[in-house]
Design a protein around this motif. Structure first.
Motif, short mmCIF file in Angstrom:
data_model
loop_
_atom_site.label_atom_id
_atom_site.label_comp_id
_atom_site.label_asym_id
_atom_site.label_seq_id
_atom_site.Cartn_x
_atom_site.Cartn_y
_atom_site.Cartn_z
N LEU A 167 0.85 -1.19 0.00
CA LEU A 167 0.00 0.00 0.00
C LEU A 167 0.88 1.24 0.00
CD1 LEU A 167 -2.68 -0.98 2.69
CD2 LEU A 167 -2.98 -0.98 0.21
N LEU A 168 0.39 2.29 -0.65
CA LEU A 168 1.13 3.56 -0.72
C LEU A 168 0.17 4.72 -0.53
CD1 LEU A 168 3.86 4.71 -3.14
CD2 LEU A 168 1.70 5.96 -3.18
N ARG A 169 0.66 5.76 0.13
CA ARG A 169 -0.12 6.98 0.35
C ARG A 169 0.82 8.17 0.16
NH1 ARG A 169 -2.50 11.24 0.95
NH2 ARG A 169 -4.04 11.77 2.57
N GLU A 170 0.39 9.16 -0.63
CA GLU A 170 1.21 10.34 -0.86
C GLU A 170 0.33 11.58 -0.99
OE1 GLU A 170 4.97 11.37 -3.68
OE2 GLU A 170 3.04 11.22 -4.71
N THR A 171 0.83 12.70 -0.48
CA THR A 171 0.18 14.01 -0.63
C THR A 171 1.11 14.94 -1.38
OG1 THR A 171 -1.06 13.74 1.44
CG2 THR A 171 -0.81 15.98 0.59
N ARG A 172 0.57 15.60 -2.41
CA ARG A 172 1.35 16.55 -3.20
C ARG A 172 0.70 17.93 -3.14
NH1 ARG A 172 2.19 12.93 -8.72
NH2 ARG A 172 2.69 10.96 -7.65
N THR A 173 1.51 18.95 -3.04
CA THR A 173 1.02 20.32 -2.99
C THR A 173 1.87 21.18 -3.91
OG1 THR A 173 0.30 20.06 -0.69
CG2 THR A 173 0.51 22.30 -1.52
N TRP A 174 1.21 21.97 -4.75
CA TRP A 174 1.91 22.92 -5.63
C TRP A 174 1.62 24.34 -5.14
CZ3 TRP A 174 -0.17 18.42 -7.37
CH2 TRP A 174 0.64 17.60 -8.17
N LYS A 175 2.68 25.14 -5.03
CA LYS A 175 2.56 26.55 -4.64
C LYS A 175 3.39 27.40 -5.58
CE LYS A 175 2.06 25.50 0.31
NZ LYS A 175 2.61 25.75 1.68
N THR A 176 2.90 28.62 -5.86
CA THR A 176 3.66 29.54 -6.70
C THR A 176 4.82 30.12 -5.91
OG1 THR A 176 2.07 31.27 -6.12
CG2 THR A 176 1.76 30.14 -8.22
N GLY A 177 5.91 30.49 -6.62
CA GLY A 177 7.09 31.03 -5.98
C GLY A 177 6.86 32.41 -5.40
N SER A 178 7.82 32.85 -4.58
CA SER A 178 7.67 34.13 -3.88
C SER A 178 7.68 35.32 -4.82
CB SER A 178 8.80 34.28 -2.85
OG SER A 178 10.07 34.19 -3.49
N SER A 179 8.32 35.19 -6.00
CA SER A 179 8.40 36.32 -6.93
C SER A 179 7.23 36.37 -7.89
CB SER A 179 9.71 36.23 -7.73
OG SER A 179 9.79 35.01 -8.46
N PHE A 180 6.22 35.49 -7.72
CA PHE A 180 5.05 35.47 -8.59
C PHE A 180 3.80 35.76 -7.77
CE2 PHE A 180 8.20 33.03 -10.78
CZ PHE A 180 7.97 33.25 -12.13
N GLU A 181 2.76 36.20 -8.47
CA GLU A 181 1.50 36.46 -7.80
C GLU A 181 0.95 35.15 -7.23
OE1 GLU A 181 -3.00 38.12 -8.82
OE2 GLU A 181 -1.33 38.47 -10.20
N ARG A 182 0.59 35.17 -5.97
CA ARG A 182 0.15 33.96 -5.30
C ARG A 182 -1.27 33.59 -5.74
NH1 ARG A 182 3.18 32.26 -0.90
NH2 ARG A 182 5.32 32.96 -1.24
N ILE A 183 -1.47 32.30 -6.01
CA ILE A 183 -2.80 31.77 -6.23
C ILE A 183 -3.00 30.63 -5.24
CG2 ILE A 183 -2.77 32.42 -8.66
CD1 ILE A 183 -2.46 29.48 -9.35
N LYS A 184 -4.23 30.16 -5.14
CA LYS A 184 -4.54 29.13 -4.17
C LYS A 184 -3.72 27.87 -4.45
CE LYS A 184 -8.44 26.41 -2.40
NZ LYS A 184 -9.90 26.13 -2.57
N PRO A 185 -3.04 27.31 -3.43
CA PRO A 185 -2.25 26.09 -3.64
C PRO A 185 -3.11 24.96 -4.18
CG PRO A 185 -1.76 27.06 -1.51
CD PRO A 185 -2.95 27.80 -2.04
#
Length: 294
Positions: A167-185
């Motif tokens: 069995l395997l379980r993984e969580t992935r999260t994408w976030k914009t960099g500090s020099s770009f306009e932030r959008i919801k992860p």
């Protein structure tokens, strides 16, 4: 490479690319160091860049996914290796630990890897991931390492005689960099199971991916009793995107609205002869194929 330690380092620049863009060094670089003890409970620790694959590569396929046709074969339950290569995609930057407790084998990993993803800051969606590593134009350079991909996961499997269950379980999260306009992860949850019978090289791999209320399901069965006959059955279901409801994760869950079942068989009855049959069934679309190689 020594008895307990192995390390690697790679630096690479593609033809036509500059060394720097604005204040950033854009030349590709990666490296790792790996320590192996060979004893319980911690057998191996890898730090830096690494590739990790699980089962037939449905849930995790850093640089590998099970082939088709004559190349079809069962894969090891886990493949983990340090990455020191000119390849600019298909690896993670972080730390991975593998070990064993009696008959139970396990692994844990955490990574934060720069990704070059084009985002629509007005609509708040993630559209295109530049995975080929070529950054020669102003448009592409603007999105170089624009985001961070954070991954945390664990797996465990046990082998009882000829049977292996994992069995395997993984969580992935994408976030914009500090020099770009932030959008919801953007968040992605992955669940996967593997069932393998070693005697006749039968492997059943399944994957369930859930992102923002949408669930993708994929199941694959591979049977390779010998080099003369190979077979694969695959079922995949991807939710439909309705007009006016474009997903924010368009760059990694394509095609849309697909329910697909594929059966492939490769047979080698005579020397130097290969017969390959397949059937693909989708809503309102059925296809059959035949190929003979001599």
């Amino acid at each position: 490479k020594g008895r307990a330690f192995e390390w690697g380092l790679a630096l690479e620049k593609d033809h036509g690319e500059a060394l720097k863009y604005e204040k950033h060094w854009i030349a590709h670089r990666c490296g790792f160091i790996q320590w192996s003890s060979g004893t319980e409970p911690v057998e191996e620790i890898t730090a830096g860049s690494f590739r990790l694959s699980w089962g037939q590569g449905l849930a995790l396929a850093d640089g590998y996914r099970g082939g088709s046709g004559p190349q079809l074969r069962t894969n090891a339950i886990v493949r983990l290796s340090g990455h020191a290569s000119s390849s600019e995609f298909g690896f993670q930057n972080g730390i991975a630990l593998r070990g064993r407790l009696s008959s139970i084998r396990y692994g844990v990993w955490y990574s934060r890897t720069p990704r070059s993803i084009k985002v629509d800051t007005v609509a708040g969606s993630w559209s295109t991931e530049y995975a080929d590593g070529l950054f020669r134009t102003e448009q592409r350079l603007h999105w170089w390492h624009s985001s961070k991909e954070q991954r945390f996961g664990a797996y465990s499997y046990v082998k009882i005689r000829q049977l292996t269950v994992g069995l395997l379980r993984e969580t992935r999260t994408w976030k914009t960099g500090s020099s770009f306009e932030r959008i919801k992860p953007l968040n992605k949850e992955v669940y996967s199971g593997v069932l393998r019978w070693q005697g006749n090289e039968i492997l059943i791999a399944s994957e369930v991916v859930r992102t923002e209320g949408r669930t993708k399901v994929e199941i694959q069965t591979v049977w390779v009793p010998d080099d003369q006959w190979k077979m694969r059955l695959r079922y995949r279901s991807v939710p439909m995107t309705y007009l006016g409801d474009r997903p924010r994760f368009y760059f990694f869950i394509r095609p849309q609205g697909e329910k697909e079942m594929i059966a492939e068989q490769w047979w080698n009855p005579l020397p130097h002869t290969r017969i390959y049959l397949f059937m693909r069934k989708r809503p309102e679309d059925r296809r059959f194929g035949f190929r003979l190689n001599y």
